[in-house]
Write an enzyme that holds these catalytic residues in place. Structure first.
Site, PDB file in Angstrom:
ATOM      1  N   GLY A  10      46.343  -0.739  15.889  1.00 12.30           N
ATOM      2  CA  GLY A  10      47.639  -0.917  15.047  1.00 12.30           C
ATOM      3  C   GLY A  10      48.560  -1.359  15.208  1.00 12.30           C
ATOM      4  N   SER A  35      48.704  -5.326   6.805  1.00  7.31           N
ATOM      5  CA  SER A  35      48.116  -6.342   8.479  1.00  7.31           C
ATOM      6  C   SER A  35      48.726  -6.958   9.516  1.00  7.31           C
ATOM      7  CB  SER A  35      46.590  -6.810   8.372  1.00  7.31           C
ATOM      8  OG  SER A  35      46.379  -5.237   7.844  1.00  7.31           O
ATOM      9  N   ASN A  93      53.516 -10.486  -3.319  1.00  6.79           N
ATOM     10  CA  ASN A  93      53.602 -10.493  -1.786  1.00  6.79           C
ATOM     11  C   ASN A  93      54.732 -10.128  -0.918  1.00  6.79           C
ATOM     12  OD1 ASN A  93      54.863 -12.173   0.923  1.00  6.79           O
ATOM     13  ND2 ASN A  93      52.949 -13.637   0.409  1.00  6.79           N
ATOM     14  N   GLY A 135      42.877  -5.472   8.641  1.00 10.65           N
ATOM     15  CA  GLY A 135      42.610  -7.561   9.266  1.00 10.65           C
ATOM     16  C   GLY A 135      41.172  -7.676   9.764  1.00 10.65           C
ATOM     17  N   CYS A 185      42.904  17.560   8.925  1.00 11.50           N
ATOM     18  CA  CYS A 185      44.138  17.831   8.631  1.00 11.50           C
ATOM     19  C   CYS A 185      44.790  18.595   9.773  1.00 11.50           C
ATOM     20  CB  CYS A 185      43.616  19.240   8.280  1.00 11.50           C
ATOM     21  SG  CYS A 185      43.293  20.408   9.054  1.00 11.50           S
ATOM     22  N   ARG A 228      41.489  -5.204  -3.566  1.00  9.39           N
ATOM     23  CA  ARG A 228      42.096  -4.286  -3.221  1.00  9.39           C
ATOM     24  C   ARG A 228      42.342  -3.197  -3.775  1.00  9.39           C
ATOM     25  NH1 ARG A 228      44.129  -5.999   3.246  1.00  9.39           N
ATOM     26  NH2 ARG A 228      41.892  -6.712   4.000  1.00  9.39           N
TER      27      ARG A 228
END
EC number: 4.2.1.49
Length: 556
Positions: A492, A265, A242, A53, A410, A201
């Protein structure tokens, strides 16, 4: 004029072993800040937006330039303080103290909401740091690929008898985080259909080999998935559409994917989620005119999507929230059973967290991919009896394109992180690596986050919202000698829903670095074992005993 927007800026971190700062402990944060804004790394580098975002690396371009300037003059016994992307002070400390301490987006709890934050943001008084955007350790979509891969593998074991052959995943979002899903899914043996409203994107993920194909209609995308499943060769498809529309249409058609999740987001309804029927241009225009209308429309569309996810779950799809708070947004919009499908951490990842296993990552400051390949080999040498990890490293080398400075992630735990870090430091010392490496992690880790709708959802003792733990983690990493430490809010899942801390440390080949690495890379994951043992998890209690952790309240 927006001081955060400058399309003429193109940031590339220096490569090689020549310093432009006074030491590697200041060169490293400078290079990693710059790497966050590399055009192949950041989502909108011209706006200082890295991912998620409006997750930024610096508050504005003036602040960015000043941070670089200060890092280049910073002494080895000084510490730079960065407040929401703005360099606010340099103080004399000592050579084992962090060179940079960062605090991003932190608000007093009563005011910890998007409305208050957005007002501060408009006034230039705050910056949303997401997790690794404002803490300067984002490495592109690879940073979340393995965690997503581990989740999809766990889902195959739990739901499909261990085999993902012929199975497909429906999801949404191809941003910096969501962009990991198609590659992680195909690595785990699934085909993946990802909805994305921004064609640039999709093209970005095609260019960096995270997505295999692009589709412009649902029928076209489904045909690609069907063909892949019949041929036995998993494929990832980026569908220009969408997610709310597509998820709902699949319900109407009676088509049920094997796995359903989402990584749009959704945590930021103003900036991160396009309402149904809106164009990107319309949304950008409306954000200037009527923010409340944008938020309302976005949350209404999220409600549609979550209702579809619930319907697909009822039809047999393994459905999980992948940590973007979409369930909360839908719940606020009247979907009372939004939380009927679980978050991915309690459903699939928490046993790993109980042993301090999480997203250990490192980057080669040299810019030379060979340095990463050599460290890959060292990981295999030091952890010889983990074929799952070896398989991951082999797949990562073959299929993951480096973005910016070469890097690797990792998932390893308490007993291995310090060993690996010390080995990397020795490789720098003896010249096996051409320059130092930085070692860090996502804030999504076992002891560094409080997020009741994600990492700490459904804790055994009900301590989901207790945020003492990430605060202690940041303080302990500071005391242990990390190179830079960060403490953020809202990453997040959005404002008001999380607090979390980050840590990065340099392996520059010195004995001082070895001492710091040994402390930081033991203590940091140990706080995760401590946190889960304190919550009552037997796996964590056993790990604490096996590793000799001194936890006074733990029964001996």
């Amino acid at each position: 004029m927006d001081k955060r927007h400058n399309p003429s800026r193109r940031i590339i971190a220096p490569h090689g072993s020549k310093l432009s700062c006074k030491s590697w402990t200041t060169e490293a944060p400078m290079r990693m800040l710059m790497n966050n804004l590399h055009p192949d790394v950041a989502e909108r580098p011209e706006d200082l937006v890295v991912y998620g975002g409006i997750g930024r690396a610096a508050r504005d371009w003036e602040c960015y330039d000043k941070i670089i300037e200060v890092l280049q003059r910073l002494e080895e016994d000084e510490t730079l303080l960065v407040q929401s992307g703005k360099p606010v002070g340099v103080f004399k400390t000592h050579n084992n103290a962090p060179r940079v301490i960062i605090a991003n987006s932190n608000l007093v709890p009563h005011w910890a909401n998007w409305e208050h934050f957005n007002e501060l943001d408009k006034k230039g008084l705050a910056m949303y740091g997401q997790m690794t955007a404002g803490s300067w350790i984002y490495i592109g979509s690879q940073g979340i690929v393995q965690g997503t891969y581990e989740t999809f593998v766990a889902m195959a074991k739990q739901h499909f008898g261990g085999s993902s052959a012929g199975k497909w995943i429906l999801t949404g979002g191809l941003g910096g985080m969501g962009g990991a899903q198609p590659l992680a899914g195909t690595m785990a043996g699934y085909s993946v259909l990802t909805c994305e409203v921004d064609e640039t994107r999709i093209d970005f993920r095609l260019r960096t080999r995270y997505v295999d194909k692009k589709a412009t209609s649902l029928d076209e995308a489904l045909a690609m998935i069907d063909e892949a499943n019949k041929s036995g060769k998993p494929v990832s498809v980026g569908l220009l559409a969408n997610a709310a529309d597509v998820f709902a249409e699949l319900v109407e058609r009676g088509i049920t994917p094997d796995v359903v999740t989402d990584q749009t987001s959704a945590h930021d309804p103003l900036n991160g989620y396009l309402p149904q029927g809106w164009s990107l241009e319309q949304a950008a225009d409306m954000r200037k005119k009527d923010e409340a209308a944008v938020v309302k429309a976005a949350k209404q569309s999220m409600a549609v999507q979550v209702k579809a996810m619930l319907a697909l779950q009822a039809a047999g799809a393994a459905t999980t929230d992948y940590g973007n708070n979409i369930r909360q947004m839908a719940f606020e919009e009247g979907v009372e059973n939004a939380f009927d499908f679980p978050g991915f951490v309690p459903a699939y990842v928490r046993p790993l967290f109980c042993e301090g296993i999480g997203p250990f990552r490192w980057a080669a400051l040299s810019g030379d991919p060979e340095d990463i390949y050599k460290t890959d080999a060292k990981v295999k040498e030091l952890i010889p009896d983990n074929p799952h990890l070896h398989n991951w490293l082999d797949m990562a080398r073959e299929r993951i394109a480096f973005q910016g400075l070469p890097s690797r992630i990792c998932w390893v735990g308490l007993k291995d992180r310090a060993r690996l870090a010390l080995a990397f430091n020795e490789m720098v010392k003896n010249g096996e690596l051409s320059a130092p490496v930085v070692i860090g992690r996502d804030h999504l880790d076992s002891g560094s986050v409080a997020s009741p709708n994600r990492e700490t959802e459904s804790m055994l003792d009900g301590s989901d919202a207790v945020s003492d733990w990430p605060l202690m983690n940041a303080l302990l990493n500071t005391a242990s000698g990390a190179t830079w430490v960060s403490l953020h809010h809202g990453g997040g899942v959005g404002m008001g829903f999380s607090q979390h801390s980050g840590v990065v440390i340099v392996a520059d080949g010195t004995d001082d670095a070895a001492a710091r690495l040994g402390r930081v890379l033991w203590n940091d994951p140990a706080t995760g074992v401590m946190r889960h043992a304190d919550a009552g998890y037997d796996i964590a209690k056993n790990c604490a005993k096996e590793q000799g952790l001194d936890l006074p309240m733990l029964e001996k």
